[in-house]
Design a protein around this motif. Structure first.
Motif, short mmCIF file in Angstrom:
data_model
loop_
_atom_site.label_atom_id
_atom_site.label_comp_id
_atom_site.label_asym_id
_atom_site.label_seq_id
_atom_site.Cartn_x
_atom_site.Cartn_y
_atom_site.Cartn_z
N LEU A 267 -1.74 1.98 -2.62
CA LEU A 267 -1.88 0.53 -2.74
C LEU A 267 -3.13 0.14 -3.52
O LEU A 267 -3.09 -0.76 -4.38
CB LEU A 267 -1.92 -0.10 -1.34
CG LEU A 267 -0.59 -0.09 -0.58
CD1 LEU A 267 -0.81 -0.35 0.91
CD2 LEU A 267 0.37 -1.13 -1.16
N LYS A 268 -4.25 0.80 -3.25
CA LYS A 268 -5.49 0.48 -3.96
C LYS A 268 -5.39 0.83 -5.44
O LYS A 268 -5.88 0.10 -6.30
CB LYS A 268 -6.67 1.20 -3.31
CG LYS A 268 -7.06 0.64 -1.96
CD LYS A 268 -8.27 1.36 -1.40
CE LYS A 268 -8.72 0.74 -0.07
NZ LYS A 268 -9.88 1.46 0.50
N LYS A 271 -3.36 -1.76 -7.14
CA LYS A 271 -4.15 -2.99 -7.26
C LYS A 271 -5.08 -2.91 -8.46
O LYS A 271 -5.23 -3.89 -9.22
CB LYS A 271 -4.95 -3.21 -5.97
CG LYS A 271 -5.82 -4.46 -5.97
CD LYS A 271 -6.57 -4.57 -4.65
CE LYS A 271 -7.52 -5.77 -4.66
NZ LYS A 271 -8.26 -5.89 -3.38
N ARG A 272 -5.68 -1.75 -8.68
CA ARG A 272 -6.59 -1.57 -9.83
C ARG A 272 -5.84 -1.61 -11.15
O ARG A 272 -6.29 -2.21 -12.13
CB ARG A 272 -7.33 -0.23 -9.71
CG ARG A 272 -8.39 -0.17 -8.64
CD ARG A 272 -9.27 1.06 -8.80
NE ARG A 272 -8.51 2.30 -8.76
CZ ARG A 272 -8.27 2.99 -7.65
NH1 ARG A 272 -8.72 2.53 -6.48
NH2 ARG A 272 -7.58 4.11 -7.68
N GLY A 275 -2.72 -5.58 -10.83
CA GLY A 275 -2.93 -6.45 -9.67
C GLY A 275 -1.88 -7.51 -9.50
O GLY A 275 -1.84 -8.18 -8.46
N GLN A 277 1.27 -6.93 -9.27
CA GLN A 277 2.39 -6.39 -8.49
C GLN A 277 2.39 -6.93 -7.06
O GLN A 277 1.33 -7.24 -6.51
CB GLN A 277 2.31 -4.86 -8.41
CG GLN A 277 2.59 -4.14 -9.70
CD GLN A 277 2.58 -2.64 -9.46
OE1 GLN A 277 3.58 -2.03 -9.15
NE2 GLN A 277 1.40 -2.05 -9.59
N VAL A 279 3.19 -6.21 -2.98
CA VAL A 279 3.07 -5.07 -2.07
C VAL A 279 4.38 -4.32 -1.93
O VAL A 279 4.42 -3.08 -1.99
CB VAL A 279 2.59 -5.55 -0.68
CG1 VAL A 279 2.76 -4.44 0.36
CG2 VAL A 279 1.14 -5.99 -0.73
N LEU A 305 -1.13 -8.15 -5.38
CA LEU A 305 -2.13 -7.21 -4.87
C LEU A 305 -3.55 -7.66 -5.17
O LEU A 305 -4.46 -7.48 -4.35
CB LEU A 305 -1.90 -5.82 -5.48
CG LEU A 305 -0.72 -5.03 -4.92
CD1 LEU A 305 -0.42 -3.83 -5.81
CD2 LEU A 305 -1.01 -4.58 -3.49
N ALA A 306 -3.75 -8.24 -6.34
CA ALA A 306 -5.10 -8.66 -6.74
C ALA A 306 -5.68 -9.70 -5.80
O ALA A 306 -6.92 -9.83 -5.68
CB ALA A 306 -5.07 -9.20 -8.17
N ASP A 307 -4.81 -10.44 -5.11
CA ASP A 307 -5.28 -11.50 -4.21
C ASP A 307 -5.46 -11.01 -2.77
O ASP A 307 -5.81 -11.81 -1.88
CB ASP A 307 -4.27 -12.66 -4.20
CG ASP A 307 -4.14 -13.32 -5.56
OD1 ASP A 307 -5.09 -13.17 -6.38
OD2 ASP A 307 -3.10 -13.96 -5.80
N ASP A 310 -8.93 -5.35 0.36
CA ASP A 310 -8.66 -3.95 0.68
C ASP A 310 -8.44 -3.73 2.17
O ASP A 310 -7.66 -2.86 2.58
CB ASP A 310 -9.83 -3.07 0.20
CG ASP A 310 -9.85 -2.92 -1.31
OD1 ASP A 310 -8.89 -3.36 -1.97
OD2 ASP A 310 -10.84 -2.36 -1.83
N LEU A 313 -4.82 -4.22 3.00
CA LEU A 313 -4.01 -3.08 2.52
C LEU A 313 -4.20 -1.87 3.42
O LEU A 313 -3.24 -1.14 3.71
CB LEU A 313 -4.39 -2.75 1.08
CG LEU A 313 -4.17 -3.86 0.05
CD1 LEU A 313 -4.59 -3.38 -1.35
CD2 LEU A 313 -2.72 -4.32 0.04
#
Length: 393
Positions: A267-268, A271-272, A275, A277, A279, A305-307, A310, A313
């Motif tokens: 997930l992380k 996100k990198r 972002g 995408q 979940v 994901l960017a919003d 961590d 997640l």
């Protein structure tokens, strides 16, 4: 006038037929009696019709019993290799699936035919559709009153199984015989059985019915890593059937979904790299889509994901690693593959399977308090305990 035999066996299942052919090879006269219309019905339906007839890893560690040492003698003296040798002699094709499980290439009926051929070769008699009304001890053995005439035998082997799958003819007859002759029973309960869920949780998970996923399922220190299946009644699949033998009402079980996957890193990393995408899109790379959607929805992580922090997640990943569920019950003997518990092994000789206080009376197979894991282990116990009794009667 009763028909006379050296050995009478109640039950034409896996254990009973093995005991019959083993005793017959020693030159003894044998009769096998069963109320069913056909022999080996549980063999016929097992393994999806291909019969998971043994497991190459079978050993005492794969069995549950109040006395974990009891099965050692019989299992050591009749091994998976011994049964495989008989299968090969009859030119029955077989293959290994996962975790040491052996199946027929063609049909489970091949195993039934093999056992019947072996019984015929030693002139063992088979009486089917034969009800037994009375079992009694006599001065020189046992007398059975049946719908096909009285039977007198020096030895009596009880191999009529437990309570599982009553539609196949399963009854508690073996336990009644044990109690009649003063033997103790341990608690019996369904084993290798799907687990059910309470209505609210079942409604919540209803959209997942039919979804299968690899999982590590645990209760306490015991865990099994195999497929898990969500059903319209609760949870099933090999991992659930395995843990059901260890589960008790009120217990919680822990699900670890796709345990090989590092969901935190997955997930992380997503996100990198992208972002935007969702979940569920990332989860669906490792999980069935419906399950991925359900997990994202119930975690209320519908944003990109960017919003998402961590921490959120990591919490989702932790749920995937440790998802606690408290089953409401099991589907019972109707679908249970075996019965846990049974005739107390303290009353039996582990080498011969003979009752310690009743000379000539033997108990073998599923009716004994020895229950194997899923995957051919219960058949191996049937072969081994049947062989032990057949060698000793």
């Amino acid at each position: 006038m009763a028909s006379k035999y050296d050995v009478a066996i109640i039950g034409a299942g896996a254990a009973g037929m093995m005991a019959a052919l083993t005793a017959g090879r020693r030159g003894l006269s044998v009769v096998v009696i069963d109320h069913a219309k056909s022999p080996g019905e549980k063999i016929r339906i097992s393994g999806g019709g291909r019969c998971n007839f043994t497991n190459i890893h079978a050993g005492p560690k794969n069995y549950l019993s109040n006395n974990p040492h009891f099965a050692k003698s019989a299992l050591a003296r009749y091994t998976p290799a011994d049964f495989i040798a008989m299968v090969d002699r009859h030119k029955i094709g077989w293959h290994e699936k996962t975790l040491g499980q052996l199946f027929c290439d063609d049909s489970a009926k091949d195993i039934v035919r093999m056992l019947l051929d072996e019984m015929r070769a030693v002139n063992a008699e088979l009486r089917l559709s034969c009800e037994i009304s009375t079992v009694e001890k006599t001065l020189d053995g046992f007398r059975l009153v049946t719908g096909q005439g009285d039977v007198a035998a020096k030895s009596l082997v009880v191999a009529c199984g437990g309570k599982s799958i009553p539609k196949m003819g399963a009854t508690g007859f073996a336990y009644r015989i044990a109690e009649q002759f003063g033997l103790s029973l341990t608690e019996t309960r369904p084993a290798l059985v799907p687990l059910t869920l309470e209505p609210n949780l079942l409604a919540e998970l209803s959209e997942l019915s039919g979804v299968a996923v690899e999982a590590d399922v645990s209760r306490g220190k015991t865990h099994f890593r195999e497929a898990l299946l969500f059903t319209h009644r609760g949870l099933s699949g090999p991992s659930i059937l395995q843990i059901s033998s260890f589960w008790r009402e009120g217990d919680e079980i822990l699900l670890s979904l796709e345990p090989e996957v590092d969901f935190v890193e997955s997930l992380k990393s997503a996100k990198r790299e992208n972002g935007r995408q969702q979940v569920q899109t990332v989860l669906a790379q490792h999980l069935p889509k419906r399950l991925a959607q359900y997990l994202a929805d119930t975690a209320k992580l519908e944003r990109p994901l960017a919003d998402l922090p961590d921490k959120a997640l990591a919490a989702l990943a932790e749920r995937l690693r440790r998802w606690p569920i408290k089953p409401a019950g099991s589907e019972g003997y109707r679908t249970a593959e075996v019965t846990l518990g049974g005739v107390d092994t303290d009353g039996l000789d582990s080498r011969s399977m003979q009752a310690k206080t009743v000379p000539g009376l033997y108990f073998i197979g599923e009716c004994v308090d020895v229950t194997g894991w899923l995957g051919g282990y219960n058949f191996q116990w049937a072969w081994a305990s049947g062989h032990a009794a057949g060698e000793s009667v």
